[in-house]
Design a protein around this motif. Structure first.
Motif, mmCIF file in Angstrom:
data_model
loop_
_atom_site.group_PDB
_atom_site.id
_atom_site.type_symbol
_atom_site.label_atom_id
_atom_site.label_comp_id
_atom_site.label_asym_id
_atom_site.label_seq_id
_atom_site.Cartn_x
_atom_site.Cartn_y
_atom_site.Cartn_z
ATOM 1 N N LEU A 29 -1.082 2.369 -4.630
ATOM 2 C CA LEU A 29 -1.605 3.319 -3.651
ATOM 3 C C LEU A 29 -1.875 4.654 -4.339
ATOM 4 N N ASP A 35 -6.975 13.410 1.720
ATOM 5 C CA ASP A 35 -6.797 12.148 2.444
ATOM 6 C C ASP A 35 -6.075 12.349 3.764
ATOM 7 N N LEU A 37 -4.266 9.394 5.634
ATOM 8 C CA LEU A 37 -3.967 7.967 5.526
ATOM 9 C C LEU A 37 -3.056 7.515 6.659
ATOM 10 N N VAL A 39 -0.707 4.428 7.748
ATOM 11 C CA VAL A 39 -0.023 3.250 7.221
ATOM 12 C C VAL A 39 0.424 2.413 8.407
ATOM 13 N N GLN A 208 -8.452 6.905 5.788
ATOM 14 C CA GLN A 208 -8.048 5.714 5.043
ATOM 15 C C GLN A 208 -6.959 4.987 5.829
ATOM 16 N N ALA A 210 -3.868 1.925 5.249
ATOM 17 C CA ALA A 210 -3.125 0.995 4.402
ATOM 18 C C ALA A 210 -2.320 0.065 5.312
ATOM 19 N N LEU A 216 0.348 -4.398 0.010
ATOM 20 C CA LEU A 216 -0.422 -3.328 0.630
ATOM 21 C C LEU A 216 -1.910 -3.642 0.535
ATOM 22 N N TYR A 217 -2.578 -3.548 1.690
ATOM 23 C CA TYR A 217 -4.017 -3.777 1.765
ATOM 24 C C TYR A 217 -4.660 -2.432 2.120
ATOM 25 N N TYR A 218 -5.471 -1.895 1.202
ATOM 26 C CA TYR A 218 -6.008 -0.545 1.351
ATOM 27 C C TYR A 218 -7.460 -0.596 1.794
ATOM 28 N N HIS A 219 -7.803 0.291 2.757
ATOM 29 C CA HIS A 219 -9.169 0.339 3.280
ATOM 30 C C HIS A 219 -9.615 1.807 3.290
ATOM 31 N N SER A 220 -10.509 2.138 2.361
ATOM 32 C CA SER A 220 -10.875 3.534 2.159
ATOM 33 C C SER A 220 -11.735 4.106 3.278
#
Length: 256
Positions: A29, A35, A37, A39, A208, A210, A216-220
């Protein structure tokens, strides 16, 4: 050519767990300076554990957590707002006392609060609409008022990043609105990380996302597809849109 600005926080290949059972597996991460973010993830998926590792309260089995906060010592630059349900409300403190504790890291050699400390607390209490409750014991305020006080405690230290764990859980509509407005203003100068089950209160601010479920699957882009949600949660999740940025996560079925 402009030099790329380093991230405020970088988590690289982190694995951690309890009693030999991994809760986080190979988590990566990056948090940059502007940002916002969110979660998200199922209960027990590792969201709060990730915060604890990032804050240095737990040491990863593998991987690294790197902060880029030059100047003052790191502890004084990270604002952390825990779930208010974990705060001991029976401790003999007034609401103002609870907020001014956020200035402890700034105390000088003799450990006495200065005029600027009290001025900063007064400004935060007014901003959070808590001035009239300053002298009230924390045991006697509502859950929403206590949550705002915990946010004030984090903000009064003038942090360079703000981490919040379920800030809207079991709080009133006034607190939700105040928090949303406050975070939007703060995000103009510092990054925000919100651990939450419900992103609807921050839908217009989140940049963003997560999804944490061991991995962890991140999506910007701050948007999620049904397939991405189901991969992260491990079960069907309903995603509802209302023509404006507005996201609602359905409850998981029993045993899901």
């Amino acid at each position: 050519m402009a030099i790329a600005e380093p991230p405020v926080l970088e988590v690289s290949g982190v694995t951690f767990g309890y009693d030999r059972e991994a809760v986080l597996v190979d988590v990566n991460l990056r948090i940059d300076r502007h940002d916002f973010l969110a979660v998200i993830g199922p209960n027990g998926g590792g969201k709060t554990t990730l915060l604890r590792v990032v804050l240095g309260l737990e040491q990863p089995w593998q991987g690294q957590v790197r902060w880029n906060l030059p100047g003052r010592r790191r502890a004084g630059r990270i604002g952390y707002v825990p779930q208010f349900s974990t705060f001991d409300r029976n401790f003999p403190l007034s609401l103002r006392d609870a907020v001014i504790m956020g200035r402890v890291g700034r105390l000088g050699l003799f450990g006495r609060y200065r005029a600027d400390d009290h001025k900063a607390v007064d400004a935060i209490l007014e901003r959070l609409r808590l001035s009239h409750l300053a002298g009230v014991p924390i045991a006697d305020v509502s859950g929403g008022q206590l949550q705002r006080a915990l946010i004030g405690r984090a903000l009064v230290a003038d942090p360079d990043i703000l981490l919040l764990d379920e800030p809207t859980s079991s709080v009133d509509a006034e607190t939700r609105l105040t928090l949303s407005e406050l975070l939007s203003d703060l995000n103009r100068r510092i990054p925000i990380v919100v651990v939450t089950h419900d992103v609807t209160g921050f839908a217009t601010q989140v940049r963003q996302i997560a999804c944490v479920n061991r991995r962890l699957y991140y999506h910007s882009g701050g948007q999620l597809s049904h397939d991405q949600l189901e991969e992260a949660y491990g079960c069907p999740v309903e995603l509802i849109a209302h023509g404006v940025p507005h996201r609602v996560l359905a409850e998981h079925p029993e045993g899901g």
